[in-house]
Design an enzyme around this catalytic site. Structure first.
Site, PDB file in Angstrom:
ATOM      1  N   GLY A 294       0.768  -1.231   0.000  1.00 45.24           N
ATOM      2  CA  GLY A 294       0.000   0.000   0.000  1.00 45.24           C
ATOM      3  C   GLY A 294       0.802   1.286   0.000  1.00 45.24           C
ATOM      4  O   GLY A 294       0.321   2.332   0.433  1.00 45.24           O
ATOM      5  N   THR A 295       2.049   1.261  -0.494  1.00 43.10           N
ATOM      6  CA  THR A 295       2.833   2.508  -0.488  1.00 43.10           C
ATOM      7  C   THR A 295       2.275   3.513  -1.487  1.00 43.10           C
ATOM      8  O   THR A 295       2.350   4.729  -1.262  1.00 43.10           O
ATOM      9  CB  THR A 295       4.321   2.244  -0.824  1.00 43.10           C
ATOM     10  N   ASN A 296       1.677   3.039  -2.571  1.00 44.46           N
ATOM     11  CA  ASN A 296       1.025   3.986  -3.507  1.00 44.46           C
ATOM     12  C   ASN A 296      -0.243   4.568  -2.872  1.00 44.46           C
ATOM     13  O   ASN A 296      -0.527   5.755  -3.033  1.00 44.46           O
ATOM     14  CB  ASN A 296       0.700   3.286  -4.821  1.00 44.46           C
TER      15      ASN A 296
ATOM     16  N   GLU B 191      10.904   7.579  -6.894  1.00 45.50           N
ATOM     17  CA  GLU B 191      11.142   8.655  -7.864  1.00 45.50           C
ATOM     18  C   GLU B 191      10.051   8.764  -8.924  1.00 45.50           C
ATOM     19  O   GLU B 191       9.951   9.770  -9.622  1.00 45.50           O
ATOM     20  CB  GLU B 191      12.508   8.462  -8.543  1.00 45.50           C
ATOM     21  N   ALA B 192       9.242   7.715  -9.059  1.00 40.33           N
ATOM     22  CA  ALA B 192       8.257   7.764 -10.154  1.00 40.33           C
ATOM     23  C   ALA B 192       6.829   7.476  -9.677  1.00 40.33           C
ATOM     24  O   ALA B 192       5.955   8.349  -9.727  1.00 40.33           O
ATOM     25  CB  ALA B 192       8.645   6.767 -11.251  1.00 40.33           C
ATOM     26  N   GLU B 193       6.584   6.280  -9.144  1.00 36.40           N
ATOM     27  CA  GLU B 193       5.200   5.907  -8.809  1.00 36.40           C
ATOM     28  C   GLU B 193       4.547   6.876  -7.845  1.00 36.40           C
ATOM     29  O   GLU B 193       3.421   7.368  -8.093  1.00 36.40           O
ATOM     30  CB  GLU B 193       5.175   4.501  -8.210  1.00 36.40           C
TER      31      GLU B 193
ATOM     32  N   HIS C 193       1.710   1.246 -13.191  1.00 38.90           N
ATOM     33  CA  HIS C 193       2.525   0.078 -13.547  1.00 38.90           C
ATOM     34  C   HIS C 193       3.993   0.464 -13.428  1.00 38.90           C
ATOM     35  O   HIS C 193       4.380   1.550 -13.913  1.00 38.90           O
ATOM     36  CB  HIS C 193       2.196  -0.403 -14.968  1.00 38.90           C
TER      37      HIS C 193
ATOM     38  N   ASP D   1      -2.587  -3.853 -19.140  1.00 37.60           N
ATOM     39  CA  ASP D   1      -1.622  -2.732 -19.277  1.00 37.60           C
ATOM     40  C   ASP D   1      -1.657  -2.137 -20.690  1.00 37.60           C
ATOM     41  O   ASP D   1      -0.642  -1.652 -21.194  1.00 37.60           O
ATOM     42  CB  ASP D   1      -0.196  -3.208 -18.953  1.00 37.60           C
TER      43      ASP D   1
ATOM     44  N   ASN E  41      -4.492   2.780 -13.521  1.00 34.19           N
ATOM     45  CA  ASN E  41      -3.572   1.802 -12.944  1.00 34.19           C
ATOM     46  C   ASN E  41      -2.167   2.388 -12.939  1.00 34.19           C
ATOM     47  O   ASN E  41      -1.808   3.159 -13.840  1.00 34.19           O
ATOM     48  CB  ASN E  41      -3.596   0.514 -13.783  1.00 34.19           C
TER      49      ASN E  41
HETATM   50  C1  GRF Z   1       4.041  -1.244  -7.044  1.00 33.48           C
HETATM   51  O1  GRF Z   1       5.331  -1.504  -7.501  1.00 33.48           O
HETATM   52  C2  GRF Z   1       3.141  -0.942  -8.209  1.00 33.48           C
HETATM   53  O2  GRF Z   1       3.778  -0.292  -9.265  1.00 33.48           O
HETATM   54  C3  GRF Z   1       2.755  -2.300  -8.649  1.00 33.48           C
HETATM   55  O3  GRF Z   1       2.633  -3.074  -7.474  1.00 33.48           O
HETATM   56  C4  GRF Z   1       3.389  -2.480  -6.453  1.00 33.48           C
HETATM   57  C5  GRF Z   1       2.427  -2.105  -5.352  1.00 33.48           C
HETATM   58  O4  GRF Z   1       3.095  -1.562  -4.350  1.00 33.48           O
HETATM   59  N1  GRF Z   1       1.530  -2.239  -9.388  1.00 33.48           N
HETATM   60  P1  GRF Z   1       2.264  -0.921  -3.135  1.00 33.48           P
HETATM   61  O5  GRF Z   1       1.253  -1.947  -2.673  1.00 33.48           O
HETATM   62  O6  GRF Z   1       1.591   0.317  -3.668  1.00 33.48           O
HETATM   63  O7  GRF Z   1       3.319  -0.634  -2.111  1.00 33.48           O
END
Ligand code: GRF
Length: 208
Positions: free
Chosen positions: A12-14, A179-181, A110, A151, A108
């Site tokens: 869940g870091t995103n 750096e990106a997500e 990716h 995707d 999404n």
């Molecule tokens: C991330 O690397 C994302 O790009 C991919 O799965 C991973 C999920 O990470 N889709 P988190 O659960 O958001 O930490």
């Protein structure tokens, strides 16, 4: 106010980047109305609870077959009445019915520069293992709208990240996240909430 449901499967870091962006004001006019996970043990559900956001688990294990799971997942999304569905590390094949009902309203994240290292079998560390095996010098992350493929939907934003000598899949994954997500996903949600994104003829456009 853009109401979003965030679908998760792991750490869940995103999700956390979205929660923090809303709290800090870098994401404007967005509210997370529900977090949905297919994995009861996902730490992402803990992050949701800590942020006071309703977390719901819809596990395939609890359903007799994929069709019943798909129906339950669709119901849990629809109950929350979101404007946008955000897939943040959601390791579930999205039911076609959900894609139809939320056409161009599912995004999404990716962890590669699509069309590289994406599609069936490319998820999590596998993406970075493939990038290192190919020897690319640049990788990154992509936010795209979800269509019936894997995707393959319209790309909204991408951000490049350098691959460094000695990188392991884990060190590269961490850099792509940092750096990106965690940069482009919040940015995309802020732009969508501000009405600055359009999708036409299979292409996504940002109108600043
Ligand atoms: C991330 O690397 C994302 O790009 C991919 O799965 C991973 C999920 O990470 N889709 P988190 O659960 O958001 O930490």
């Amino acid at each position: 106010m853009l109401k979003i449901v965030v679908c998760v499967s792991g750490g869940g870091t995103n999700l956390q980047a979205i929660i923090d962006g809303i709290a800090q004001g870098t994401i404007g006019n967005v509210r997370i109305v529900r977090v949905i996970s297919n994995n009861k043990k996902a730490y992402a559900l803990e992050r949701a609870e800590q942020a006071g956001i309703e977390g719901v688990c819809v596990s395939p294990r609890d359903y007799a077959d994929r069709e019943q799971f798909n129906r339950a997942l669709l119901q849990k999304v629809e109950e929350a009445a979101p404007d946008l569905v955000v897939l943040a590390g959601f390791l579930v094949v999205i039911p076609p019915e959900l894609i139809r009902r939320y056409e161009n309203r599912i995004v999404n994240i990716h962890p590669s520069l699509i069309p590289s290292f994406c599609g069936t079998g490319y998820y999590g560390l596998k993406v970075h293992e493939a990038a290192l095996a190919r020897g690319v010098k640049v990788t990154g992350a992509t936010v795209h709208f979800v269509d019936e493929g894997t995707d393959t939907g319209p790309i909204l934003m991408q951000k490049a990240v350098a691959v460094k000598d000695g990188d392991t899949p884990e060190s590269l994954q961490r850099r792509v996240m940092e750096e990106a997500e965690w940069v482009i996903l919040p940015k995309c949600l802020d732009l969508i909430a501000a009405g600055k994104v359009t999708v036409a003829d299979g292409q996504a456009h940002i109108t600043e």
